[in-house]
Write a protein that holds these residues in place. Structure first.
Motif, PDB file in Angstrom:
ATOM      1  N   ALA A 152       5.240  16.466  10.803  1.00  0.00           N
ATOM      2  CA  ALA A 152       4.734  17.733  10.265  1.00  0.00           C
ATOM      3  C   ALA A 152       3.799  18.401  11.273  1.00  0.00           C
ATOM      4  O   ALA A 152       3.811  19.624  11.431  1.00  0.00           O
ATOM      5  CB  ALA A 152       4.006  17.476   8.938  1.00  0.00           C
TER       6      ALA A 152
ATOM      7  N   ALA B 261       5.930  10.765   8.742  1.00  0.00           N
ATOM      8  CA  ALA B 261       6.018  12.080   8.075  1.00  0.00           C
ATOM      9  C   ALA B 261       4.874  12.976   8.556  1.00  0.00           C
ATOM     10  O   ALA B 261       5.071  14.159   8.850  1.00  0.00           O
ATOM     11  CB  ALA B 261       5.944  11.909   6.559  1.00  0.00           C
TER      12      ALA B 261
ATOM     13  N   GLY C 133       2.929  13.644  -1.896  1.00  0.00           N
ATOM     14  CA  GLY C 133       3.940  13.764  -0.844  1.00  0.00           C
ATOM     15  C   GLY C 133       4.064  12.486  -0.036  1.00  0.00           C
ATOM     16  O   GLY C 133       3.288  11.547  -0.222  1.00  0.00           O
TER      17      GLY C 133
ATOM     18  N   PRO D 164       4.020  20.745   5.830  1.00  0.00           N
ATOM     19  CA  PRO D 164       5.331  20.590   5.206  1.00  0.00           C
ATOM     20  C   PRO D 164       5.416  19.272   4.418  1.00  0.00           C
ATOM     21  O   PRO D 164       4.886  18.265   4.886  1.00  0.00           O
ATOM     22  CB  PRO D 164       6.283  20.548   6.412  1.00  0.00           C
ATOM     23  N   GLN D 165       6.036  19.315   3.292  1.00  0.00           N
ATOM     24  CA  GLN D 165       6.245  18.179   2.391  1.00  0.00           C
ATOM     25  C   GLN D 165       5.013  17.752   1.615  1.00  0.00           C
ATOM     26  O   GLN D 165       5.026  16.756   0.917  1.00  0.00           O
ATOM     27  CB  GLN D 165       6.795  16.952   3.127  1.00  0.00           C
TER      28      GLN D 165
ATOM     29  N   HIS E 178       3.290  11.689   2.866  1.00  0.00           N
ATOM     30  CA  HIS E 178       2.203  11.340   3.783  1.00  0.00           C
ATOM     31  C   HIS E 178       1.136  10.490   3.085  1.00  0.00           C
ATOM     32  O   HIS E 178       0.343   9.844   3.751  1.00  0.00           O
ATOM     33  CB  HIS E 178       1.463  12.579   4.289  1.00  0.00           C
TER      34      HIS E 178
ATOM     35  N   ASP F  93       2.484  18.615  -1.390  1.00  0.00           N
ATOM     36  CA  ASP F  93       2.182  19.479  -2.531  1.00  0.00           C
ATOM     37  C   ASP F  93       0.683  19.409  -2.737  1.00  0.00           C
ATOM     38  O   ASP F  93       0.109  18.316  -2.688  1.00  0.00           O
ATOM     39  CB  ASP F  93       2.862  18.970  -3.807  1.00  0.00           C
TER      40      ASP F  93
END
Ligand code: MCA
Ligand code: AMP
Length: 474
Positions: free
Chosen positions: A178, A174, A334, A318-319, A336, A321
């Motif tokens: 990103a 992830a 998230g 991205p992804q 990651h 929070d």
């Protein structure tokens, strides 16, 4: 049950089947390694490790020099489900022994000089490489579930003693995806790799996005100003820590002409001062894309290369929070984010809020555009040249010295290193001539205090806690 994302290895080396002859690594001596050669070499390491008895889920502790074989070993572990545990090459034997104990493993790879398990030399010599040489290059790629561990990196998080942060195939994928998106990495990119491969920055951030896209990498065994200057032309991406950019700027050969063609410069692992940002821009006409990361999460935020805002660390990837808690601590959530510390459920529970956000320990503020500015850290952690140094670990060693009654260690601002280690010591009664103790057997050199101050007593607050801010002011 196999997970949705599968084994990270298949993603990182997809170029090996799509364009097998594509060059992955350029070595400084002019030799190259293609994607398919890397694929096969990782298979030989996977078979070599299996011959030694390593099985999926086993931890492999590695303290080896940087080389293409070191990367092949990482990829070999991935495809066979063995958990890669890299250690700083500066650690002493005593420090390494403690990590091996904690990782609870008999599988250790070191350099031939250390010879504390299987060995692997910088240019692919040593017993493990020789064992790999004799192995077939095809080996299966094991199916992994989404939460399966890929690597474990020791870090002290925000406080306390080192803990193994367990990083999963899914989390690493992830983060790499990103970064491809945010930094616009493509197969046409060529990275100059100068970072050590025992930290998230050099092992994951500077490798995975490039591998995902089938890009090229010139791999230097270590950072020196000379080697960067002689290999910069022709590359499109350079990633570094502030100390490296400061050293480049201190050399007049680092010019606009040399830096101009590089598409993307990134910096992180430690704060970059506004002065260094402006010196860089004045010299090269270019900007540095500053990003913020942490072992437990990979890269958390980044500036946009096209619209960098020096002084900030940019927006969440991205992804991710991201929120700022009531005590100003940056909290993130998230795919990651790591799942747990190795065998430390207490520390894992402490690191997350009850609603599942990871508390980074960094203090920051978000502006109206969602851009993060870091203001420092909640803990006494010292960051020197991108290495984290925990005062407590040094204080414990100092307190064992026969001359020292008690000690306190703080970070002191330093132009080149960001922060440098300063020790304050109170001497035992009767000791008048203090000789700084020899720490070489117990602590890696980069943790040794660079300045010593003998004081009468440590300043303490009403709770008995040493007032480090006051020591720093002295
Ligand atoms: C080396 N020395 C240091 C450091 N590095 N002292 C303090 N802090 C350091 N970081 C000391 C050595 O002990 C030695 O001391 C002297 O400096 C010369 O050693 P040498 O090995 O030649 O140093 P160097 O090769 O010039 O190393 C400087 C460096 C290196 C290139 C800036 O420290 C480095 O590669 N830093 C990057 C670290 C990194 O990748 N961090 C990422 C972690 P003496 O002369 O007394 O023996 S953070 C992370 O991964 C997160 C996700 C993130 O956000 O990126
Ligand atoms: P580590 O635990 O080695 O992964 O180091 C992570 C820590 O490095 C973070 O918690 C931050 O304190 C610091 N860090 C990383 N990138 C930056 C940055 N761009 N600016 C300031 N601090 C940073």
């Amino acid at each position: 049950m196999p997970g949705e994302t599968g084994n990270l290895f298949e993603h990182l080396l997809s170029a090996a089947s799509k364009s097998p002859d594509q060059t992955l690594f350029h070595r400084p001596d002019g030799s190259t390694v293609s994607y398919s050669e890397m694929y096969r070499r990782s298979g030989q390491f996977a078979n070599g490790l299996a011959a030694l008895g390593a099985r999926p889920g086993d931890r492999l502790v590695v303290q080896i020099e940087k080389s293409t074989d070191a990367i092949a070993l990482w990829l070999g572990c991935l495809r066979s489900g063995i958990v890669f545990v890299p250690l700083n090459t500066a650690y002493t034997d005593a420090e390494v022994d403690a990590f091996v104990d904690d990782a609870d493993t008999g599988f250790v790879v070191t350099t031939p000089e250390r010879n504390r398990g299987s060995t692997l030399g910088p240019d692919g010599g040593g017993t493990l490489a020789e064992l790999a040489d004799q192995q077939p290059s095809n080996s299966s790629i094991i199916a992994v579930a989404d939460g399966d561990p890929a690597a474990m990196l020791f870090t002290s998080g925000t406080t306390g003693r080192s803990k193994g942060a367990v990083l999963t195939h899914r989390g690493l994928l992830a983060n790499a995806r990103a970064l491809v998106e945010v930094w616009g990495i493509t197969g046409a990119d060529h990275l100059l790799h100068t970072l050590p491969v025992f930290h998230v920055h050099g092992l994951f951030v500077a490798l995975h996005p490039l591998l995902l896209e089938g890009a090229e990498i010139t791999i230097l065994s270590r950072f020196t100003v000379d080697s960067v200057i002689s290999h910069l032309s022709g590359v499109s991406v350079l990633m570094g820590v502030p100390t490296q950019y400061i050293r480049l700027l201190d050399d007049s050969r680092f010019s606009a002409e040399l830096a101009g063609p590089v598409r993307l410069f990134t910096s992180g692992s430690a704060p970059m001062t506004p002065q260094v940002h402006s010196r860089f821009t004045e010299r090269t006409g270019r900007t540095i894309t500053e990003r913020y990361g942490m072992t437990e999460c990979g890269i958390i935020t980044s500036n946009e290369p096209e619209h960098p805002r020096p002084g900030t660390v940019g927006k969440p990837l991205p992804q991710f929070d991201l929120r700022i808690a009531a005590d100003d601590i940056v909290e993130v959530r998230g795919p990651h984010v790591f799942e747990r510390y190795w065998r430390r459920p207490d520390a894992t529970a402490d690191a997350f809020t009850h609603d599942g956000w990871f508390r980074t320990g960094d203090v920051g503020a978000l502006d109206d555009d969602g851009v993060l500015t870091l203001a420092g850290r909640a803990s006494d952690l010292i960051i020197s040249g991108g290495y984290n140094i925990y005062p407590k670990e040094i204080e414990q060693v100092l307190d064992d010295d026969h001359q020292i009654a008690e000690s306190a260690v703080v970070g002191w601002p330093d132009e080149e290193w960001g922060e440098t280690v300063v020790a304050f010591v109170v001497l035992q009664p009767g000791v008048s001539d203090f000789v700084p103790p020899d720490l070489s057997d117990r602590l890696a050199r980069f943790k040794h205090p660079r300045h010593w101050n003998v004081i009468e007593a440590l300043p303490r607050n009403a709770m008995g806690k040493v007032k480090k801010a006051e020591l720093r002011r002295r």
